[in-house]
Design a protein around this motif. Structure first.
Motif, PDB file in Angstrom:
ATOM      1  N   ALA A  46      26.606  18.726 -27.910  1.00 52.64           N
ATOM      2  CA  ALA A  46      25.299  18.869 -27.268  1.00 52.64           C
ATOM      3  C   ALA A  46      24.249  18.019 -27.970  1.00 52.64           C
ATOM      4  O   ALA A  46      23.350  17.453 -27.326  1.00 52.64           O
ATOM      5  CB  ALA A  46      24.884  20.339 -27.246  1.00 52.64           C
ATOM      6  N   ARG A  47      24.330  17.906 -29.286  1.00 52.55           N
ATOM      7  CA  ARG A  47      23.384  17.044 -30.021  1.00 52.55           C
ATOM      8  C   ARG A  47      23.601  15.582 -29.658  1.00 52.55           C
ATOM      9  O   ARG A  47      22.635  14.824 -29.515  1.00 52.55           O
ATOM     10  CB  ARG A  47      23.553  17.255 -31.522  1.00 52.55           C
ATOM     11  CG  ARG A  47      23.128  18.641 -32.011  1.00 52.55           C
ATOM     12  CD  ARG A  47      23.170  18.721 -33.518  1.00 52.55           C
ATOM     13  NE  ARG A  47      22.296  17.731 -34.130  1.00 52.55           N
ATOM     14  CZ  ARG A  47      22.287  17.441 -35.424  1.00 52.55           C
ATOM     15  NH1 ARG A  47      23.154  18.046 -36.239  1.00 52.55           N
ATOM     16  NH2 ARG A  47      21.471  16.536 -35.908  1.00 52.55           N
ATOM     17  N   LYS A  98      27.331  14.586 -20.435  1.00 50.36           N
ATOM     18  CA  LYS A  98      28.582  13.837 -20.542  1.00 50.36           C
ATOM     19  C   LYS A  98      29.448  14.248 -21.727  1.00 50.36           C
ATOM     20  O   LYS A  98      30.671  14.386 -21.579  1.00 50.36           O
ATOM     21  CB  LYS A  98      28.288  12.335 -20.584  1.00 50.36           C
ATOM     22  CG  LYS A  98      27.819  11.772 -19.249  1.00 50.36           C
ATOM     23  CD  LYS A  98      27.564  10.276 -19.342  1.00 50.36           C
ATOM     24  CE  LYS A  98      27.145   9.710 -17.978  1.00 50.36           C
ATOM     25  NZ  LYS A  98      26.881   8.252 -18.042  1.00 50.36           N
ATOM     26  N   PRO A  99      28.898  14.454 -22.932  1.00 56.65           N
ATOM     27  CA  PRO A  99      29.777  14.826 -24.047  1.00 56.65           C
ATOM     28  C   PRO A  99      30.468  16.170 -23.877  1.00 56.65           C
ATOM     29  O   PRO A  99      31.419  16.472 -24.609  1.00 56.65           O
ATOM     30  CB  PRO A  99      28.819  14.853 -25.254  1.00 56.65           C
ATOM     31  CG  PRO A  99      27.689  13.963 -24.863  1.00 56.65           C
ATOM     32  CD  PRO A  99      27.520  14.175 -23.396  1.00 56.65           C
ATOM     33  N   MET A 100      30.005  16.986 -22.926  1.00 57.94           N
ATOM     34  CA  MET A 100      30.623  18.296 -22.719  1.00 57.94           C
ATOM     35  C   MET A 100      31.864  18.209 -21.837  1.00 57.94           C
ATOM     36  O   MET A 100      32.476  19.226 -21.525  1.00 57.94           O
ATOM     37  CB  MET A 100      29.613  19.267 -22.100  1.00 57.94           C
ATOM     38  CG  MET A 100      28.266  19.315 -22.794  1.00 57.94           C
ATOM     39  SD  MET A 100      28.381  19.577 -24.588  1.00 57.94           S
ATOM     40  CE  MET A 100      29.087  21.205 -24.645  1.00 57.94           C
ATOM     41  N   GLY A 120      25.906  22.127 -17.113  1.00 57.43           N
ATOM     42  CA  GLY A 120      25.682  20.774 -17.617  1.00 57.43           C
ATOM     43  C   GLY A 120      24.507  20.599 -18.538  1.00 57.43           C
ATOM     44  O   GLY A 120      24.353  19.534 -19.148  1.00 57.43           O
ATOM     45  N   LEU A 121      23.624  21.597 -18.667  1.00 58.55           N
ATOM     46  CA  LEU A 121      22.477  21.456 -19.558  1.00 58.55           C
ATOM     47  C   LEU A 121      22.913  21.683 -21.006  1.00 58.55           C
ATOM     48  O   LEU A 121      23.633  22.640 -21.297  1.00 58.55           O
ATOM     49  CB  LEU A 121      21.385  22.448 -19.184  1.00 58.55           C
ATOM     50  CG  LEU A 121      20.744  22.254 -17.799  1.00 58.55           C
ATOM     51  CD1 LEU A 121      19.661  23.296 -17.577  1.00 58.55           C
ATOM     52  CD2 LEU A 121      20.158  20.855 -17.678  1.00 58.55           C
ATOM     53  N   PRO A 122      22.505  20.848 -21.938  1.00 55.66           N
ATOM     54  CA  PRO A 122      22.936  21.011 -23.324  1.00 55.66           C
ATOM     55  C   PRO A 122      22.602  22.376 -23.897  1.00 55.66           C
ATOM     56  O   PRO A 122      23.403  22.959 -24.634  1.00 55.66           O
ATOM     57  CB  PRO A 122      22.177  19.884 -24.048  1.00 55.66           C
ATOM     58  CG  PRO A 122      21.904  18.861 -23.002  1.00 55.66           C
ATOM     59  CD  PRO A 122      21.705  19.626 -21.738  1.00 55.66           C
ATOM     60  N   ALA A 123      21.404  22.912 -23.572  1.00 53.15           N
ATOM     61  CA  ALA A 123      21.016  24.215 -24.104  1.00 53.15           C
ATOM     62  C   ALA A 123      21.959  25.310 -23.620  1.00 53.15           C
ATOM     63  O   ALA A 123      22.357  26.200 -24.382  1.00 53.15           O
ATOM     64  CB  ALA A 123      19.575  24.534 -23.704  1.00 53.15           C
ATOM     65  N   GLU A 170      25.116  24.897 -22.585  1.00 51.31           N
ATOM     66  CA  GLU A 170      26.432  24.686 -23.176  1.00 51.31           C
ATOM     67  C   GLU A 170      26.449  25.151 -24.629  1.00 51.31           C
ATOM     68  O   GLU A 170      27.435  25.734 -25.097  1.00 51.31           O
ATOM     69  CB  GLU A 170      26.820  23.201 -23.086  1.00 51.31           C
ATOM     70  CG  GLU A 170      26.937  22.669 -21.670  1.00 51.31           C
ATOM     71  CD  GLU A 170      28.107  23.275 -20.925  1.00 51.31           C
ATOM     72  OE1 GLU A 170      28.970  23.905 -21.571  1.00 51.31           O
ATOM     73  OE2 GLU A 170      28.150  23.136 -19.690  1.00 51.31           O
ATOM     74  N   ARG A 171      25.361  24.897 -25.363  1.00 50.69           N
ATOM     75  CA  ARG A 171      25.297  25.365 -26.744  1.00 50.69           C
ATOM     76  C   ARG A 171      25.330  26.889 -26.804  1.00 50.69           C
ATOM     77  O   ARG A 171      26.030  27.485 -27.626  1.00 50.69           O
ATOM     78  CB  ARG A 171      24.026  24.844 -27.423  1.00 50.69           C
ATOM     79  CG  ARG A 171      24.101  23.398 -27.886  1.00 50.69           C
ATOM     80  CD  ARG A 171      23.001  23.094 -28.879  1.00 50.69           C
ATOM     81  NE  ARG A 171      21.685  23.242 -28.272  1.00 50.69           N
ATOM     82  CZ  ARG A 171      21.003  22.243 -27.705  1.00 50.69           C
ATOM     83  NH1 ARG A 171      21.540  21.035 -27.671  1.00 50.69           N
ATOM     84  NH2 ARG A 171      19.825  22.442 -27.178  1.00 50.69           N
ATOM     85  N   SER A 172      24.558  27.528 -25.920  1.00 46.27           N
ATOM     86  CA  SER A 172      24.527  28.994 -25.896  1.00 46.27           C
ATOM     87  C   SER A 172      25.894  29.560 -25.536  1.00 46.27           C
ATOM     88  O   SER A 172      26.359  30.534 -26.146  1.00 46.27           O
ATOM     89  CB  SER A 172      23.474  29.481 -24.891  1.00 46.27           C
ATOM     90  OG  SER A 172      22.186  29.033 -25.247  1.00 46.27           O
ATOM     91  N   ALA A 173      26.553  28.941 -24.543  1.00 43.33           N
ATOM     92  CA  ALA A 173      27.876  29.419 -24.140  1.00 43.33           C
ATOM     93  C   ALA A 173      28.884  29.279 -25.273  1.00 43.33           C
ATOM     94  O   ALA A 173      29.715  30.165 -25.506  1.00 43.33           O
ATOM     95  CB  ALA A 173      28.353  28.657 -22.904  1.00 43.33           C
ATOM     96  N   ALA A 174      28.808  28.163 -26.008  1.00 42.09           N
ATOM     97  CA  ALA A 174      29.731  27.961 -27.130  1.00 42.09           C
ATOM     98  C   ALA A 174      29.500  29.008 -28.214  1.00 42.09           C
ATOM     99  O   ALA A 174      30.457  29.532 -28.804  1.00 42.09           O
ATOM    100  CB  ALA A 174      29.557  26.558 -27.703  1.00 42.09           C
TER     101      ALA A 174
END
Length: 357
Positions: free
Chosen positions: A230-231, A252-254, A17-20, A22-26
């Protein structure tokens, strides 16, 4: 085995759930799936040399295949039978368990690199893996293709909910438009895939035909996908009141692969179309779009919340002197998320002013 288990444990231990994260995973998926995964199969193929197999080794290959099938297919089928399944269903379970796929190749590759197995044995085991994996689909179709348990039930399968005179009006209809209306449900859990840009533009073009007095089109959409989710989550977090709320809001946006930001932009002081009617046109377009998405195999849910008023969110989305109405989260529904809907008591909702009724 350390590289495989180490990578797995690292992924399992990563916070969700952390944006950082999720960004890394993407970004990792963007490299692994189109580039590294095919290279892995290329490497496995390069170590598979059929020409070096002596004639006597093919007999061992057949023995390995037989032992593998008996161990996996036979073991799973017998276990299913002993726990109460009939033989046909047991055979289907055994067929699925007999499929090895990528995991087997990963283990074989590690075994070859560490010297546990030779290249000859590696080749024989790869042949077994390919055969058992490729045979899964055709064998399963032959074993249980006409078994009703292999097909998800539809409303028509339930006589109590069969459509027709006196039936439940909330079940499927042979009319595709009515069917889309009756079967659409908001989907709180969404996954890939989402419509691509070309498909989305086509569906929005169709949704724009919803009732709109004066054809004012008092709306626009801001599509957010990929790392930009994430942004947007960062903007959500900045607008939250507490650190705990910020963490939840940022995630939430994820929840969906695509977010369509609904921006209402009414024409002020229009001589014929008041702003409330323009708002109705915008919501009518969004409702039509959700039905079109459903009819094309996608799912959606309209979410709002305090973020629609947040200046940080407006700034990120470029919303200026317009009204933010929320987000249409779009993707593919998880199979278990669909829920039944109780029919409306229509006589209590319709008032007739006419004679003869």
């Amino acid at each position: 085995m350390h590289p495989a288990f180490g990578a797995f444990l690292f992924g399992a231990a990563a916070p969700r759930g952390l944006p950082a994260v999720e960004r890394s995973a993407a970004r990792i998926r963007a490299v692994v799936l189109p580039l590294l995964l095919p290279l892995f199969f290329v490497d496995a193929g390069l170590h598979t040399d059929f020409s070096t197999l002596p004639a006597g080794q093919w007999g061992w290959g057949a023995a390995i295949l037989a032992v593998a099938v008996v161990g996996k297919w036979g073991g799973a089928a017998v276990a299913a039978r002993l726990t109460g399944s009939d033989w046909r269903w047991s055979a289907a379970i055994g067929t699925l368990m007999n499929c090895r796929g990528l995991t087997e190749l990963v283990v074989l590759g590690i075994g070859l690199q560490t010297g546990v197995i030779t290249e000859t044995l590696f080749t024989l085991l790869v042949i077994m893996t390919v055969i058992t994996t490729a045979a899964t689909a055709p064998i399963l179709r032959r074993v249980a293709s006409d078994d009703p348990r292999m097909t998800p039930p539809t409303p028509h399968d339930d006589p109590e909910h069969a459509p027709g005179p006196g039936g439940d009006p909330m079940t499927r209809s042979p009319n595709p438009v009515l069917d889309a209306v009756l079967t659409r449900r908001s989907a709180p859990r969404l996954t890939e895939p989402a419509p691509n840009p070309a498909d989305l533009e086509r569906l929005v073009q169709a949704a724009a035909t919803a009732p709109d007095h004066g054809r004012l089109r008092p709306w626009r959409l801001v599509a957010v996908s990929g790392d930009e989710r994430a942004r947007l989550g960062d903007a959500f977090g900045e607008a939250a009141d507490t650190p705990q709320q910020a963490r939840r809001a940022a995630a939430k946006p994820m929840r969906a692969p695509l977010l369509l930001t609904i921006v209402h932009r009414p024409v002020p002081n229009h001589p014929k179309v008041p702003e409330w009617e323009q708002l109705a046109a915008t919501t009518g377009m969004v409702t039509t779009l959700s039905l079109l998405l459903h009819s094309h195999g996608f799912a959606s849910i309209w979410r709002t919340g305090a973020a629609i008023e947040a200046p940080q969110v407006h700034k990120y989305l470029g919303v200026d002197d317009e009204q933010l109405l929320g987000w249409l989260y779009v993707g593919t529904r998880y199979a278990s998320d669909a829920a039944d809907r109780r029919p409306l008591d229509t006589p209590a909702r319709i008032t007739w002013h006419t004679s003869g009724i």
